[in-house]
Design an enzyme around this catalytic site. Structure first.
Site, mmCIF file in Angstrom:
data_model
loop_
_atom_site.group_PDB
_atom_site.id
_atom_site.type_symbol
_atom_site.label_atom_id
_atom_site.label_comp_id
_atom_site.label_asym_id
_atom_site.label_seq_id
_atom_site.Cartn_x
_atom_site.Cartn_y
_atom_site.Cartn_z
ATOM 1 N N THR A 174 4.860 -0.318 18.907
ATOM 2 C CA THR A 174 3.576 -0.392 20.024
ATOM 3 C C THR A 174 3.668 -1.471 21.092
ATOM 4 O O THR A 174 3.233 -1.647 22.123
ATOM 5 C CB THR A 174 2.251 -0.199 19.189
ATOM 6 O OG1 THR A 174 2.505 1.090 18.725
ATOM 7 C CG2 THR A 174 1.368 0.015 20.425
ATOM 8 N N TYR B 88 0.876 7.122 24.019
ATOM 9 C CA TYR B 88 1.887 6.222 24.467
ATOM 10 C C TYR B 88 3.065 6.525 23.959
ATOM 11 O O TYR B 88 3.109 7.007 22.721
ATOM 12 C CB TYR B 88 1.427 4.850 24.323
ATOM 13 C CG TYR B 88 1.276 4.417 22.941
ATOM 14 C CD1 TYR B 88 0.134 4.847 22.172
ATOM 15 C CD2 TYR B 88 2.645 3.809 22.291
ATOM 16 C CE1 TYR B 88 0.166 4.679 20.736
ATOM 17 C CE2 TYR B 88 2.329 3.459 21.093
ATOM 18 C CZ TYR B 88 1.359 3.522 20.372
ATOM 19 O OH TYR B 88 1.163 3.213 18.929
ATOM 20 N N ASP C 85 4.007 0.753 11.680
ATOM 21 C CA ASP C 85 3.816 1.821 10.611
ATOM 22 C C ASP C 85 4.763 1.333 9.280
ATOM 23 O O ASP C 85 4.351 1.540 8.211
ATOM 24 C CB ASP C 85 4.606 2.999 11.388
ATOM 25 C CG ASP C 85 3.696 3.824 12.336
ATOM 26 O OD1 ASP C 85 2.598 3.444 12.622
ATOM 27 O OD2 ASP C 85 4.009 4.681 12.891
ATOM 28 N N LYS D 91 -0.456 -1.840 5.740
ATOM 29 C CA LYS D 91 -1.334 -1.141 6.776
ATOM 30 C C LYS D 91 -2.044 -0.312 6.216
ATOM 31 O O LYS D 91 -1.914 0.707 5.229
ATOM 32 C CB LYS D 91 -0.301 -0.545 7.714
ATOM 33 C CG LYS D 91 -0.936 0.071 8.963
ATOM 34 C CD LYS D 91 0.053 0.679 10.084
ATOM 35 C CE LYS D 91 -0.767 1.390 11.156
ATOM 36 N NZ LYS D 91 0.109 1.749 12.135
ATOM 37 N N GLU E 38 -0.356 4.653 -19.995
ATOM 38 C CA GLU E 38 -0.184 6.142 -20.356
ATOM 39 C C GLU E 38 0.975 6.610 -20.433
ATOM 40 O O GLU E 38 1.075 7.721 -21.271
ATOM 41 C CB GLU E 38 -1.235 6.948 -19.404
ATOM 42 C CG GLU E 38 -2.691 6.708 -19.499
ATOM 43 C CD GLU E 38 -3.441 7.449 -18.590
ATOM 44 O OE1 GLU E 38 -3.705 8.789 -18.812
ATOM 45 O OE2 GLU E 38 -3.754 7.122 -17.439
HETATM 46 N N1 GLU Z 1 4.662 4.424 15.327
HETATM 47 C C1 GLU Z 1 4.770 3.134 16.035
HETATM 48 C C2 GLU Z 1 5.476 2.071 15.482
HETATM 49 O O1 GLU Z 1 5.310 1.948 14.110
HETATM 50 C C3 GLU Z 1 3.419 2.795 16.353
HETATM 51 C C4 GLU Z 1 2.710 1.896 15.613
HETATM 52 C C5 GLU Z 1 2.580 0.406 16.051
HETATM 53 O O2 GLU Z 1 3.517 -0.020 16.411
HETATM 54 O O3 GLU Z 1 1.737 0.098 15.785
HETATM 55 O O4 GLU Z 1 6.411 1.624 16.075
#
Ligand code: GLU
Length: 350
Positions: free
Chosen positions: A34, A47, A114, A186, A307
């Site tokens: 992103t 985006y 991610d 995350k 367990e």
């Molecule tokens: N799905 C994208 C990625 O991991 C957007 C998540 C991000 O970068 O914040 O590159």
């Protein structure tokens, strides 16, 4: 002779004044995400990740040129949901080269959020240098209102030049915080304040261009890691199976049929199996596919022999690693050994 002495004195003076102002050499490796994403309208949350290149990222943050001698390279330009073994191997080899052969003082990697925690942990085990390696990304695309990428990139460079960040292993730098590769997760799908420090908490912060470390990382990593990617062109195949009530054994069986080398259970509670899945896991373990128990719980360890009788079935407990990081350690562990007890030791150490 007089002339030569004068020239030598000038050269020496130039050298001294140059070294007095020489800044640390930092390389930024861009992989997409992103932070390099572009939205069609700045008010929209829709985006595409991985659109702008490394030079645009550098040009957007001229302030970091006061901190370091910056240069960059584009490794890939992808959303990190598409991160894969091939890119990880390339990235780890390149970071080792930059730090150990090309004289760089630190590396910053721009990355989607991610799977940032997975890449950070993979590099934590395969980069062999004490120099800072810092991952940064953003939750808002580059042209969004209040884009968080430029500040995160600036802070990452501040961390990369900081002596405080040496020897801490690979760190993530997001939202003014420094998080260690083993524990970072995350935690929120859309907020800027998405990264959490798991069991160990946030280990430091960056403020006014200066990194501050609050607690030292004590587990093995980087220079004390036995894992190496130098001779690897592929990684062992390890899959993750998610646990839930009335869980189907089909995904576990599918990995067995596809001859995976290992399977991680994202089990319920303390890494527990649904009974039908347990039966397949026992057969898989007996056929040489290593089973590692982890948990779908967001916090707490997956304990050995609690367990589930791991000693009896030769299962391994992931301890403090969540399923996605337990998978990375298992892939690297299987490049060294297939002995379940030795693999369990790796989970205690790393
Ligand atoms: N799905 C994208 C990625 O991991 C957007 C998540 C991000 O970068 O914040 O590159």
């Amino acid at each position: 002779m007089k002339h030569i002495k004068l020239l030598a004195a000038i050269a020496l003076a130039l050298c001294i004044s140059f070294s007095a102002v020489a800044k640390p050499k930092i390389r930024i490796i861009a992989t997409g995400g992103t932070i390099a994403g572009v939205s069609s309208t700045s008010a929209s949350s829709a985006y595409t990740a991985g659109q702008v290149g490394i030079q645009t990222l550098i040009d957007a943050v001229p302030q970091m040129l006061y901190l370091a001698d910056i240069s960059g390279e584009q490794l890939v330009n992808i959303g990190s949901q598409d991160m894969n073994d091939e890119v990880w191997l390339k990235l780890a080899k390149r970071v080792n080269q930059l730090l150990n052969e090309e004289g760089y003082d630190g590396v910053v990697i721009t990355h989607g959020t991610d799977t940032m925690e997975e890449t950070a942990y993979f590099l934590n085990l395969t980069v062999h240098s004490e120099k800072p390696v810092i991952l940064a990304g953003s939750m808002r695309p580059s042209n969004a209102i209040s884009a968080d990428g430029p500040a995160n990139l600036y802070n990452a460079v501040a961390a990369a030049v900081s002596p405080a960040c040496k020897g801490q292993g690979v760190l993530c730098c997001m939202n003014n915080q420094l998080l260690d590769a083993k524990s970072v997760i995350k935690s929120h799908t859309i907020d800027c304040d998405t990264f959490e420090g798991g069991h160990y908490g946030v280990i430091g912060y960056v403020y006014n261009g200066e990194a501050h470390i609050l607690q030292k990382v004590t587990t093995k990593h980087t220079v004390s890691s036995v894992f190496s990617v130098e001779k690897l062109d592929r990684l062992p195949k390890v899959g993750i199976v998610y646990g839930y009530a009335n869980c189907s054994p089909l995904p576990m069986q599918a990995f067995v049929d596809a001859q995976y080398d290992g399977i991680v259970l994202a089990g319920v509670g303390d890494g527990n199996f649904y009974k039908d899945v347990f039966d397949v896991a026992v057969k898989a373990q007996n056929s040489g596919i290593q089973i590692v128990r982890s948990s779908r719980c967001p916090s707490g360890p997956t304990c050995l022999n609690s367990e589930v009788d791991d000693d009896k079935y030769h299962f391994v407990a992931s301890l403090d690693l969540n399923p996605q990081k337990a998978r990375i350690l298992l892939m690297l562990a299987l490049t060294k050994t297939h002995d379940w007890q030795e693999i369990q030791e790796f989970y205690k150490e790393y």
